[in-house]
Write an enzyme that holds these catalytic residues in place. Structure first.
Site, mmCIF file in Angstrom:
data_model
loop_
_atom_site.group_PDB
_atom_site.id
_atom_site.type_symbol
_atom_site.label_atom_id
_atom_site.label_comp_id
_atom_site.label_asym_id
_atom_site.label_seq_id
_atom_site.Cartn_x
_atom_site.Cartn_y
_atom_site.Cartn_z
ATOM 1 N N ASP A 7 0.817 -1.215 0.000
ATOM 2 C CA ASP A 7 0.000 0.000 0.000
ATOM 3 C C ASP A 7 0.851 1.267 0.000
ATOM 4 O O ASP A 7 0.319 2.377 -0.052
ATOM 5 C CB ASP A 7 -0.983 0.005 1.174
ATOM 6 C CG ASP A 7 -0.320 -0.139 2.533
ATOM 7 O OD1 ASP A 7 0.692 -0.854 2.639
ATOM 8 O OD2 ASP A 7 -0.825 0.457 3.511
ATOM 9 N N HIS A 8 2.172 1.084 0.012
ATOM 10 C CA HIS A 8 3.087 2.224 -0.050
ATOM 11 C C HIS A 8 3.951 2.224 -1.312
ATOM 12 O O HIS A 8 4.622 3.223 -1.579
ATOM 13 C CB HIS A 8 3.988 2.246 1.185
ATOM 14 C CG HIS A 8 3.246 2.453 2.468
ATOM 15 N ND1 HIS A 8 3.255 3.646 3.158
ATOM 16 C CD2 HIS A 8 2.453 1.610 3.192
ATOM 17 C CE1 HIS A 8 2.505 3.535 4.246
ATOM 18 N NE2 HIS A 8 2.005 2.304 4.283
ATOM 19 N N HIS A 28 -3.517 7.530 7.343
ATOM 20 C CA HIS A 28 -3.359 6.068 7.289
ATOM 21 C C HIS A 28 -4.400 5.381 8.176
ATOM 22 O O HIS A 28 -4.085 4.648 9.100
ATOM 23 C CB HIS A 28 -1.931 5.687 7.713
ATOM 24 C CG HIS A 28 -1.539 4.282 7.348
ATOM 25 N ND1 HIS A 28 -1.754 3.213 8.192
ATOM 26 C CD2 HIS A 28 -0.917 3.765 6.258
ATOM 27 C CE1 HIS A 28 -1.278 2.107 7.628
ATOM 28 N NE2 HIS A 28 -0.768 2.414 6.454
#
Length: 323
Positions: free
Chosen positions: A66-67, A270
């Site tokens: 997800d990064h 986040h």
């Protein structure tokens, strides 16, 4: 300094939140810097004023998808648009292998060079004309970093009376001194910029954290910091139910740390995809803000996708609208 959230969801996107990405600039979108690049980041950028052609450097906090899953698409799109300028990628070593593998196995190529810099090097430091960047090791399931951005080359003010007293009349030398350049006169005298100028303000400093279950690791770095951007994946009750394995922070944890450290501005991001934004949704994302406000008395923001914040030279932080 300005920063725009390109994604504020943890792990997976939601209808209203993409996964992690943040654009940072000093005084305009040329140049700009990207912190993390989750899937869909390049599409998010199309709704902002940032162009991949003016991207100066990328800073990747860690290797979780997800990064980083947005990297191949963004890099190859920049190539298709004709980018030729080199791009610095500050990241864990695995990111280079990930990009190389995707490029090789998708019959892709890049029209510009990538300069990979190991973010895990013990003496890591990166700079350009605008920013100096250090990082701090965090506590997560894989090695992870927070990046500390401090502005460089602050504008100088001339000490005009001193220049005149020393017989230095207005001219090109004054401009060079104000730019931080030392000047050699025809009579052999060396004028040092530091002797005839001063910097009237303190450099602005922002920390952008990656995934982290121990905010206290940032204690030293937060000294003199004006904004901390930190994950708050859960409320404390959810964090207690989930258990320690994910190694994320709760809003309560981060807020208590920020209060103890006397941070003036805290921006949370986040958020677990379980938190909803629609009215009546449960659990609602506002529960994270409510929990943080019980423990933190500074200026608190809950980031949303496409929110842009400006840190002024007097260290006031506020949201801005470029539409």
């Amino acid at each position: 300094m300005e920063f725009t959230f390109l994604g504020t969801s943890a792990g997976t996107p939601t209808r209203s939140r993409n996964v992690t990405g943040l654009a940072l600039c000093l005084s305009g979108p040329k140049p700009w810097y990207l912190v993390d690049c989750g899937e869909g980041t390049q599409h998010q950028l199309m709704r902002t004023r940032y162009s991949v052609m003016q991207l100066r450097a990328m800073f990747i906090t860690h290797i979780h998808g997800d990064h980083i899953f947005g990297l191949p698409g963004l890099l190859t799109s920049a190539s298709m648009l004709g980018r030729t300028e080199p791009l610095d990628i500050i990241a864990p070593p695995q990111v280079r292998r990930f990009i190389d593998a995707v490029i090789e196995n998708s019959d892709s190529s890049l029209s510009y060079p990538l300069n990979f810099i190991n973010s895990e090097a013990p003496d890591f430091y990166w700079q350009d004309d605008h920013l100096g960047v250090t990082n701090v090791a965090l506590s997560h399931r894989v090695p992870c970093r927070a990046y500390v951005f401090t502005e460089r080359n602050l504008e100088r003010q001339l000490q005009k009376e001193k220049l005149v007293a020393d017989g230095i009349e207005p001219g090109p030398q004054w401009g060079d001194l104000q730019k931080g350049k030392d000047v050699l006169l025809d009579d052999g005298r060396l004028l040092r910029s530091n002797d005839y100028t001063h910097i009237p303000r303190t450099a602005r400093k922002i920390i952008v954290g990656g995934d982290n279950d121990t905010p206290e690791l940032l204690k030293d770095a937060c000294q003199g910091t004006h904004v901390l951007i930190h994950e708050a994946t859960y409320t404390q009750d959810v964090a207690d139910r989930v258990g320690p394995w994910p190694q994320h922070s709760s809003a309560q944890q981060v807020a208590r740390f920020a209060q103890a450290t006397k941070l003036p501005n805290l921006v949370l991001t986040h958020f677990s995809s379980r938190y909803q934004s629609a009215p009546g949704g449960s659990p609602h994302i506002n529960q994270l803000a409510a929990e943080a406000l019980q423990h933190y008395k500074g200026q608190l923001f809950l980031a949303r996708d496409f929110d842009t914040y400006r840190l002024e030279k007097d260290f006031q932080l506020h949201k801005v609208d470029h539409n």
